[in-house]
Scaffold this motif. Structure first.
Motif, PDB file in Angstrom:
ATOM      1  N   LEU A 102       0.731  -1.059   0.069  1.00  0.00           N
ATOM      2  CA  LEU A 102      -0.112   0.066  -0.048  1.00  0.00           C
ATOM      3  C   LEU A 102       0.988   1.259   0.138  1.00  0.00           C
ATOM      4  O   LEU A 102       1.927   1.267   0.959  1.00  0.00           O
ATOM      5  CB  LEU A 102      -0.871  -0.031   1.338  1.00  0.00           C
ATOM      6  CG  LEU A 102      -2.301  -0.720   0.992  1.00  0.00           C
ATOM      7  CD1 LEU A 102      -2.970  -0.422   2.551  1.00  0.00           C
ATOM      8  CD2 LEU A 102      -3.162  -0.044   0.051  1.00  0.00           C
ATOM      9  N   LYS A 103       0.618   2.172  -0.781  1.00  0.00           N
ATOM     10  CA  LYS A 103       1.166   3.391  -0.874  1.00  0.00           C
ATOM     11  C   LYS A 103       0.433   4.591  -0.687  1.00  0.00           C
ATOM     12  O   LYS A 103      -0.870   4.778  -1.027  1.00  0.00           O
ATOM     13  CB  LYS A 103       2.013   3.634  -2.193  1.00  0.00           C
ATOM     14  CG  LYS A 103       3.029   2.677  -2.591  1.00  0.00           C
ATOM     15  CD  LYS A 103       3.304   2.960  -3.994  1.00  0.00           C
ATOM     16  CE  LYS A 103       4.140   4.167  -4.384  1.00  0.00           C
ATOM     17  NZ  LYS A 103       4.825   4.510  -5.575  1.00  0.00           N
ATOM     18  N   GLY A 104       0.861   5.316   0.588  1.00  0.00           N
ATOM     19  CA  GLY A 104      -0.229   6.530   0.849  1.00  0.00           C
ATOM     20  C   GLY A 104      -0.990   6.275   1.930  1.00  0.00           C
ATOM     21  O   GLY A 104      -1.928   7.035   2.313  1.00  0.00           O
ATOM     22  N   VAL A 105      -0.467   5.467   3.158  1.00  0.00           N
ATOM     23  CA  VAL A 105      -1.179   5.289   4.162  1.00  0.00           C
ATOM     24  C   VAL A 105      -0.753   5.908   5.292  1.00  0.00           C
ATOM     25  O   VAL A 105      -0.954   5.165   6.572  1.00  0.00           O
ATOM     26  CB  VAL A 105      -1.500   3.738   4.149  1.00  0.00           C
ATOM     27  CG1 VAL A 105      -2.510   3.263   3.299  1.00  0.00           C
ATOM     28  CG2 VAL A 105      -0.275   3.055   4.299  1.00  0.00           C
ATOM     29  N   GLY A 106       0.188   6.803   5.446  1.00  0.00           N
ATOM     30  CA  GLY A 106       0.493   7.472   6.635  1.00  0.00           C
ATOM     31  C   GLY A 106       2.032   7.429   6.807  1.00  0.00           C
ATOM     32  O   GLY A 106       2.691   6.690   6.302  1.00  0.00           O
ATOM     33  N   LYS A 107       2.398   7.925   8.109  1.00  0.00           N
ATOM     34  CA  LYS A 107       3.693   8.109   8.188  1.00  0.00           C
ATOM     35  C   LYS A 107       4.314   6.825   8.701  1.00  0.00           C
ATOM     36  O   LYS A 107       3.505   6.087   9.439  1.00  0.00           O
ATOM     37  CB  LYS A 107       4.101   9.420   9.517  1.00  0.00           C
ATOM     38  CG  LYS A 107       3.761  10.711   8.746  1.00  0.00           C
ATOM     39  CD  LYS A 107       4.327  11.676   9.776  1.00  0.00           C
ATOM     40  CE  LYS A 107       4.164  13.038   9.236  1.00  0.00           C
ATOM     41  NZ  LYS A 107       4.606  14.154  10.360  1.00  0.00           N
ATOM     42  N   THR A 108       5.648   6.592   8.302  1.00  0.00           N
ATOM     43  CA  THR A 108       6.401   5.287   9.172  1.00  0.00           C
ATOM     44  C   THR A 108       7.704   6.032   9.620  1.00  0.00           C
ATOM     45  O   THR A 108       8.033   7.141   9.559  1.00  0.00           O
ATOM     46  CB  THR A 108       6.839   4.399   7.899  1.00  0.00           C
ATOM     47  OG1 THR A 108       7.836   5.033   7.100  1.00  0.00           O
ATOM     48  CG2 THR A 108       5.487   4.118   7.066  1.00  0.00           C
ATOM     49  N   PRO A 109       8.435   5.135  10.317  1.00  0.00           N
ATOM     50  CA  PRO A 109       9.515   5.607  11.071  1.00  0.00           C
ATOM     51  C   PRO A 109      10.523   5.949   9.772  1.00  0.00           C
ATOM     52  O   PRO A 109      11.799   6.528  10.209  1.00  0.00           O
ATOM     53  CB  PRO A 109      10.143   4.238  11.463  1.00  0.00           C
ATOM     54  CG  PRO A 109       9.099   3.528  11.801  1.00  0.00           C
ATOM     55  CD  PRO A 109       8.089   3.674  10.709  1.00  0.00           C
ATOM     56  N   TYR A 110      10.240   5.829   8.556  1.00  0.00           N
ATOM     57  CA  TYR A 110      11.286   6.200   7.373  1.00  0.00           C
ATOM     58  C   TYR A 110      10.526   7.506   6.725  1.00  0.00           C
ATOM     59  O   TYR A 110      11.208   7.864   5.469  1.00  0.00           O
ATOM     60  CB  TYR A 110      11.554   5.163   6.491  1.00  0.00           C
ATOM     61  CG  TYR A 110      11.852   3.915   7.383  1.00  0.00           C
ATOM     62  CD1 TYR A 110      12.832   3.864   8.084  1.00  0.00           C
ATOM     63  CD2 TYR A 110      10.614   2.585   7.433  1.00  0.00           C
ATOM     64  CE1 TYR A 110      12.937   2.581   8.947  1.00  0.00           C
ATOM     65  CE2 TYR A 110      11.004   1.591   8.189  1.00  0.00           C
ATOM     66  CZ  TYR A 110      12.233   1.533   8.887  1.00  0.00           C
ATOM     67  OH  TYR A 110      12.302   0.546   9.616  1.00  0.00           O
ATOM     68  N   SER A 111       9.712   8.140   7.137  1.00  0.00           N
ATOM     69  CA  SER A 111       8.956   9.268   6.439  1.00  0.00           C
ATOM     70  C   SER A 111       9.840  10.402   6.463  1.00  0.00           C
ATOM     71  O   SER A 111       9.723  11.264   5.691  1.00  0.00           O
ATOM     72  CB  SER A 111       7.715   9.555   6.958  1.00  0.00           C
ATOM     73  OG  SER A 111       6.739   8.606   6.718  1.00  0.00           O
ATOM     74  N   ARG A 112      10.730  10.582   7.477  1.00  0.00           N
ATOM     75  CA  ARG A 112      11.545  11.897   7.496  1.00  0.00           C
ATOM     76  C   ARG A 112      10.792  12.935   7.546  1.00  0.00           C
ATOM     77  O   ARG A 112      10.121  13.085   8.559  1.00  0.00           O
ATOM     78  CB  ARG A 112      12.635  11.836   6.403  1.00  0.00           C
ATOM     79  CG  ARG A 112      13.665  10.688   6.302  1.00  0.00           C
ATOM     80  CD  ARG A 112      14.540  10.784   4.921  1.00  0.00           C
ATOM     81  NE  ARG A 112      13.926  10.377   3.711  1.00  0.00           N
ATOM     82  CZ  ARG A 112      14.411  10.278   2.770  1.00  0.00           C
ATOM     83  NH1 ARG A 112      15.872  10.655   2.692  1.00  0.00           N
ATOM     84  NH2 ARG A 112      13.867   9.876   1.558  1.00  0.00           N
ATOM     85  N   PHE A 113      10.631  13.976   6.696  1.00  0.00           N
ATOM     86  CA  PHE A 113       9.864  15.204   6.729  1.00  0.00           C
ATOM     87  C   PHE A 113       8.605  15.105   6.063  1.00  0.00           C
ATOM     88  O   PHE A 113       7.777  15.994   5.823  1.00  0.00           O
ATOM     89  CB  PHE A 113      10.855  16.417   6.260  1.00  0.00           C
ATOM     90  CG  PHE A 113      12.023  16.547   7.266  1.00  0.00           C
ATOM     91  CD1 PHE A 113      11.960  16.951   8.527  1.00  0.00           C
ATOM     92  CD2 PHE A 113      13.202  16.433   6.524  1.00  0.00           C
ATOM     93  CE1 PHE A 113      13.153  17.423   9.144  1.00  0.00           C
ATOM     94  CE2 PHE A 113      14.559  16.493   7.374  1.00  0.00           C
ATOM     95  CZ  PHE A 113      14.280  17.031   8.606  1.00  0.00           C
ATOM     96  N   GLY A 114       8.510  13.825   5.371  1.00  0.00           N
ATOM     97  CA  GLY A 114       7.283  13.624   4.484  1.00  0.00           C
ATOM     98  C   GLY A 114       5.984  13.262   5.347  1.00  0.00           C
ATOM     99  O   GLY A 114       6.153  13.102   6.690  1.00  0.00           O
ATOM    100  N   ASP A 115       4.912  13.432   4.827  1.00  0.00           N
ATOM    101  CA  ASP A 115       3.581  13.196   5.534  1.00  0.00           C
ATOM    102  C   ASP A 115       3.133  11.894   5.303  1.00  0.00           C
ATOM    103  O   ASP A 115       1.709  11.579   5.604  1.00  0.00           O
ATOM    104  CB  ASP A 115       2.346  14.252   4.787  1.00  0.00           C
ATOM    105  CG  ASP A 115       2.214  14.136   3.334  1.00  0.00           C
ATOM    106  OD1 ASP A 115       2.676  13.135   2.763  1.00  0.00           O
ATOM    107  OD2 ASP A 115       1.808  15.191   2.576  1.00  0.00           O
ATOM    108  N   GLY A 116       3.757  10.945   4.375  1.00  0.00           N
ATOM    109  CA  GLY A 116       3.393   9.509   4.497  1.00  0.00           C
ATOM    110  C   GLY A 116       2.010   9.380   3.321  1.00  0.00           C
ATOM    111  O   GLY A 116       1.520   8.379   3.452  1.00  0.00           O
ATOM    112  N   ARG A 117       1.722  10.452   2.885  1.00  0.00           N
ATOM    113  CA  ARG A 117       0.642  10.486   1.859  1.00  0.00           C
ATOM    114  C   ARG A 117       0.803  10.483   0.380  1.00  0.00           C
ATOM    115  O   ARG A 117       2.088  10.652   0.104  1.00  0.00           O
ATOM    116  CB  ARG A 117      -0.544  11.596   2.269  1.00  0.00           C
ATOM    117  CG  ARG A 117      -0.912  11.549   3.511  1.00  0.00           C
ATOM    118  CD  ARG A 117      -1.959  10.322   3.862  1.00  0.00           C
ATOM    119  NE  ARG A 117      -2.672  10.378   4.905  1.00  0.00           N
ATOM    120  CZ  ARG A 117      -3.243   9.192   5.597  1.00  0.00           C
ATOM    121  NH1 ARG A 117      -3.402   7.949   4.764  1.00  0.00           N
ATOM    122  NH2 ARG A 117      -4.204   9.374   6.481  1.00  0.00           N
ATOM    123  N   ALA A 118      -0.012  10.120  -0.310  1.00  0.00           N
ATOM    124  CA  ALA A 118       0.113  10.100  -1.855  1.00  0.00           C
ATOM    125  C   ALA A 118      -0.891  11.001  -2.375  1.00  0.00           C
ATOM    126  O   ALA A 118      -2.252  10.963  -1.886  1.00  0.00           O
ATOM    127  CB  ALA A 118      -0.125   8.710  -2.335  1.00  0.00           C
TER     128      ALA A 118
END
Length: 471
Positions: A102-118
């Motif tokens: 699944l792509k775009g389902v929220g932050k993970t420990p590897y999101s860095r400064f991203g929002d984890g979304r698509a």
């Protein structure tokens, strides 16, 4: 039926990633799904909805964000990983395991400064891109479904959010091996090598050195053949970082990709690629660069002589495969011939000089060589080439040549302007363009006379649409 997941990768341990609970989408709705792929996997519509919206995951599903590293535009990033995606697990089907991701389902420990979304834009591009490659019979990850949400996601501007459910035989990237190598985690790297050798090569031996060499050989052979297919069909990936390179040689991570309109060997499809590192005519070299990075990451287990011998095969495999593909596109024998080689080089030079539409030219040549001449600006040079072409193909019956060429020269490709039209219409709630485009991409060598307009080259204003990594 409820999806019965295995978790063979996640079971490798916490060094390989992190368990992550996906964040369910707000007001999630299933937008579209690949019914043929779903049937092959034995998944019904309720299961697909539940998986794609992350609203009701089965108990045997343990979402896992993978950790890896990678060379991005030539510079090494020591820790990356699934910053907006999770591996749901593996489904057994036809005596093979298939990853669902699944792509775009929220932050993970590897999101860095991203929002984890698509965003819907990028999700649709991957959905279309993977379907296009599948129809062209080029190895690729596949997109099973897209879900939308009422949430807005900020990229260059606020855009509709989405989730993509991706299917692949393999989510292992070159960057996985780089991560463990540069972290000096040899035990974990050996574990990964043996896991991959067993899963992708059916090698059950615990001899890590033999397994590592076998994996490097597989990656070298498959990458060479894959990039030869890209070059023959006119596909530019746009961001060939080592973290976007599939171990088994599938087209992986669709971002700023493009199928060529005008034949421009130096075409750069990613507007973030200021130096043209991933230009169309540099993909073959970058493939070898990335394989060298993979080989270096495996160098604790493979002798340098074996590495050199394995990588030495890359150029030969790629050039041989590309030549065979191009001769088939021309309706000629694939037997190596100096006359045929010169004929091909002269044609590519002419197409580049006149900025001729690559796909449209070869499709026209398949049916009516004289009409193909009308697509060239330099008529004298075109006529001279056509006479040489007829001489080279004189011994081949016309019907045989035409049949061979129509089977490999697509009428329809995923042009960027068509993808953009689908994105815009889908944003407005109209899925008719999406359905039409998917129908021709599924069988791009067929005529589809009612949809002839989808085979037309773009107008000048629709060429060179800017596409970024966030796309």
């Amino acid at each position: 039926m409820t999806a019965q997941f295995e978790t063979t990768f996640a079971n490798l341990g916490s060094s390989f990633g992190s368990y992550v609970a996906p964040t369910a989408l707000k007001d999630a709705q299933l937008l579209h799904y690949n019914s043929a792929l779903a049937a092959n996997l034995g998944l019904d519509l309720p299961s697909i909805k539940a998986l794609t919206t992350a609203s009701d995951l089965p108990a045997n599903c343990k979402p896992f964000a993978m950790v890896y590293a990678g060379h991005q535009f030539g510079g090494y990033s020591p820790q990356m990983g699934d910053g907006r995606g999770v591996l749901l697990g593996e489904l057994g089907c036809n005596q093979q395991l298939w990853d669902l991701h699944l792509k775009g389902v929220g932050k993970t420990p590897y999101s860095r400064f991203g929002d984890g979304r698509a965003v819907l834009r990028s999700s649709l591009r991957e959905y279309l891109g993977s379907n296009a490659m599948q129809g062209l019979q080029i190895p690729t990850t596949q997109a099973l479904a897209i879900a939308t949400t009422s949430e807005q996601v900020r990229r260059e501007s606020l855009e509709p959010g989405a989730v993509l459910l991706r299917v692949s035989q393999c989510h292992i990237r070159f960057g996985h091996f780089e991560y463990f190598y540069y972290q000096n985690m040899q035990e974990e790297q050996a574990q990964l090598i043996n896991y991959c050798a067993q899963r992708y090569l059916n090698l059950n031996t615990p001899n890590t050195r033999d397994n590592a060499l076998a994996l490097l050989d597989m990656a070298t052979q498959n990458t060479a053949k894959l990039i030869a297919q890209w070059q023959a069909i006119g596909f530019a990936h746009g961001v060939l970082n080592t973290d976007n390179m599939s171990l088994i040689g599938e087209t992986f991570d669709f971002g700023p990709f493009a199928f060529l309109d005008d034949f421009e060997p130096g075409h750069i499809c990613n507007h973030s690629d200021d130096q043209g590192r991933y230009a169309f005519d540099r993909q073959a070299n970058i493939g070898l660069w990335n394989l060298n990075a993979l080989a270096h990451a495996l160098s604790n287990f493979i002798d340098i002589a074996d590495i050199k011998n394995t990588l030495a095969a890359y150029e030969k495999v790629l050039s041989s495969h590309y030549y065979q593909l191009m001769m088939t596109k021309l309706g000629l024998s694939s037997t190596l011939s100096e006359d045929n080689q010169q004929l091909l080089q002269q044609l590519l030079k002419l197409l580049a000089q006149d900025r001729t539409d690559y796909t449209y030219f070869f499709r026209t040549l398949s049916r009516a060589p004289d009409n193909a001449l009308d697509l060239l600006i330099d008529r004298a040079a075109g006529q001279a080439w056509l006479e040489k072409y007829r001489a080279c193909s004189a011994h081949i019956p016309e019907s045989q040549r035409t049949t061979q060429m129509l089977a490999v020269n697509p009428k329809y490709i995923l042009r960027n302007y068509l993808a953009q039209q689908v994105i815009e219409s889908t944003n407005n709630g109209d899925l008719s363009r999406l359905d039409q485009l998917l129908s021709v991409l599924a069988s791009p060598f067929e005529e589809h006379p009612a949809l002839d307009h989808l085979a037309q080259p773009p107008a000048d204003k629709d060429k060179h649409l800017a596409v970024s990594c966030s796309s």
